[in-house]
Every structure is written in structure tokens, then in C-alpha cells.
Motif scaffolding. Sequence first.
Motif, short mmCIF file in Angstrom:
data_model
loop_
_atom_site.label_atom_id
_atom_site.label_comp_id
_atom_site.label_asym_id
_atom_site.label_seq_id
_atom_site.Cartn_x
_atom_site.Cartn_y
_atom_site.Cartn_z
N PHE A 11 41.29 63.83 31.00
CA PHE A 11 42.59 64.19 31.56
C PHE A 11 43.72 63.83 30.59
N TYR A 12 43.72 62.60 30.11
CA TYR A 12 44.76 62.17 29.15
C TYR A 12 44.69 62.98 27.86
N ASP A 13 43.48 63.28 27.40
CA ASP A 13 43.32 64.08 26.18
C ASP A 13 43.91 65.48 26.37
N TYR A 14 43.62 66.08 27.52
CA TYR A 14 44.18 67.41 27.80
C TYR A 14 45.71 67.37 27.76
N LEU A 15 46.29 66.38 28.41
CA LEU A 15 47.75 66.29 28.41
C LEU A 15 48.31 66.07 27.02
N VAL A 67 50.04 56.97 27.04
CA VAL A 67 49.18 56.30 26.07
C VAL A 67 48.36 55.23 26.80
N PRO A 68 47.16 55.59 27.24
CA PRO A 68 46.33 54.59 27.91
C PRO A 68 45.80 53.58 26.89
N THR A 69 45.83 52.30 27.26
CA THR A 69 45.36 51.25 26.36
C THR A 69 44.15 50.51 26.91
N VAL A 79 40.97 52.53 36.85
CA VAL A 79 42.35 52.10 36.65
C VAL A 79 42.63 52.21 35.16
N SER A 80 43.70 52.90 34.83
CA SER A 80 44.11 52.96 33.42
C SER A 80 45.46 52.27 33.30
N LEU A 81 45.55 51.42 32.30
CA LEU A 81 46.80 50.72 31.98
C LEU A 81 47.31 51.31 30.68
N GLY A 82 48.61 51.49 30.59
CA GLY A 82 49.13 52.08 29.37
C GLY A 82 50.63 52.16 29.38
N GLU A 83 51.14 53.13 28.60
CA GLU A 83 52.58 53.26 28.44
C GLU A 83 52.99 54.73 28.43
N PHE A 84 54.04 55.03 29.18
CA PHE A 84 54.71 56.31 29.11
C PHE A 84 55.77 56.18 28.02
N VAL A 85 55.75 57.08 27.07
CA VAL A 85 56.75 57.08 26.01
C VAL A 85 57.39 58.47 26.01
N GLY A 86 58.71 58.50 26.16
CA GLY A 86 59.36 59.80 26.22
C GLY A 86 60.80 59.75 25.76
N VAL A 87 61.32 60.93 25.43
CA VAL A 87 62.73 61.10 25.08
C VAL A 87 63.34 62.01 26.14
N HIS A 88 64.36 61.51 26.80
CA HIS A 88 65.00 62.27 27.86
C HIS A 88 65.81 63.42 27.26
N ALA A 89 65.63 64.61 27.81
CA ALA A 89 66.26 65.81 27.24
C ALA A 89 67.78 65.79 27.33
N THR A 90 68.34 65.22 28.37
CA THR A 90 69.80 65.21 28.54
C THR A 90 70.46 64.05 27.82
N SER A 91 69.94 62.84 28.04
CA SER A 91 70.58 61.66 27.45
C SER A 91 70.19 61.43 25.99
N ARG A 98 55.74 50.81 30.90
CA ARG A 98 54.34 50.45 31.19
C ARG A 98 53.93 51.03 32.53
N TYR A 99 52.65 51.42 32.63
CA TYR A 99 52.14 51.97 33.88
C TYR A 99 50.75 51.44 34.20
N ALA A 100 50.41 51.58 35.47
CA ALA A 100 49.03 51.44 35.95
C ALA A 100 48.76 52.70 36.76
N HIS A 101 47.69 53.39 36.44
CA HIS A 101 47.27 54.58 37.18
C HIS A 101 45.95 54.25 37.85
N VAL A 102 45.86 54.56 39.11
CA VAL A 102 44.62 54.35 39.87
C VAL A 102 44.08 55.72 40.26
N TRP A 103 42.90 56.02 39.75
CA TRP A 103 42.26 57.32 39.94
C TRP A 103 41.04 57.14 40.85
N THR A 104 40.87 58.05 41.78
CA THR A 104 39.67 58.08 42.61
C THR A 104 39.00 59.43 42.42
#
Length: 127
Positions: A11-15, A67-69, A79-91, A98-104
Motif C-alpha cells: 500500500f505505501y509503495d503504491y502511494l 514514510v513508514p519506519t 501497526v505502522s509507525l512513521g512520518e507524513f512529510v508534505g508541503v502545503h499548496a497554499t501556505s 509523526r503517525y501511527a496507522h492501525v490496519w486490519t
Amino acid sequence: MKSSQDIIRNFYDYLSNGNASGALGLMAPDIEWITMWHYKVNGRGPDRVAEGLFKPLMAEWSSFSLVPTEFITEGDTVVSLGEFVGVHATSGKRSEARYAHVWTLRDGKIARFRQYIDTQAIAEARR
């Protein structure tokens, strides 16, 4: 048959490769998607995820990556732990949240997603 962790890694690779349809193809037809920030997926299913999350996310951020770590797996739960890294289009501001994703998973498909993320870091970039 792929392991639960392999499916989530795919899933992360596809994205990361810009293949939203590949990511959506890993989902069960009745997937439940729960987020902790302003993107809301109303109802169930991959089409709802595309409309409530993927499209607005791509419109709001000029670039972003997940970026899952670390992965923790117990049966059909990952459970994947990682980081969302982004540049906001307006600002134009960069966010590192940092995030935690829980997948079932059920029958080799993603049946439920729950997100926990540093919403303050996201909010700072949106201002």
C-alpha cells in the motif's frame, strides 16, 4: 499468499509511486476508513476513500509522502509507525507529522484503517 505486513508495505509503495488505483485495489469492498484530521471518509468502500481522502489530500498538498519506519504485526492487524512529510499548496509550509496507522486485514484485503497523527504539525503548515 502475501503476509498482512507485505500487503500494507505494498500500500505505501503504491502511494509513493503515485499509483492510487493500486492502493485502492488492496482494499476490501466495505473498507472502514477512520482519520484523525479534517479529511473524512463518509461511508465504506474504496470509492469513498478516494473521494474523501485521496482527492482532497492531493488538492491541498503540493507534495506529500508517508514514510513508514516501523511495522508491528499481530495476525491480521498491522501497526505502522512513521512520518507524513508534505508541503502545503497554499501556505508553502512544510509539515513533518509523526503517525501511527492501525490496519486490519480480512481475507487478504484491507478491511479497516485507523489513523493517529500529530494534528498540530499539520495545522501549523496549513496556516
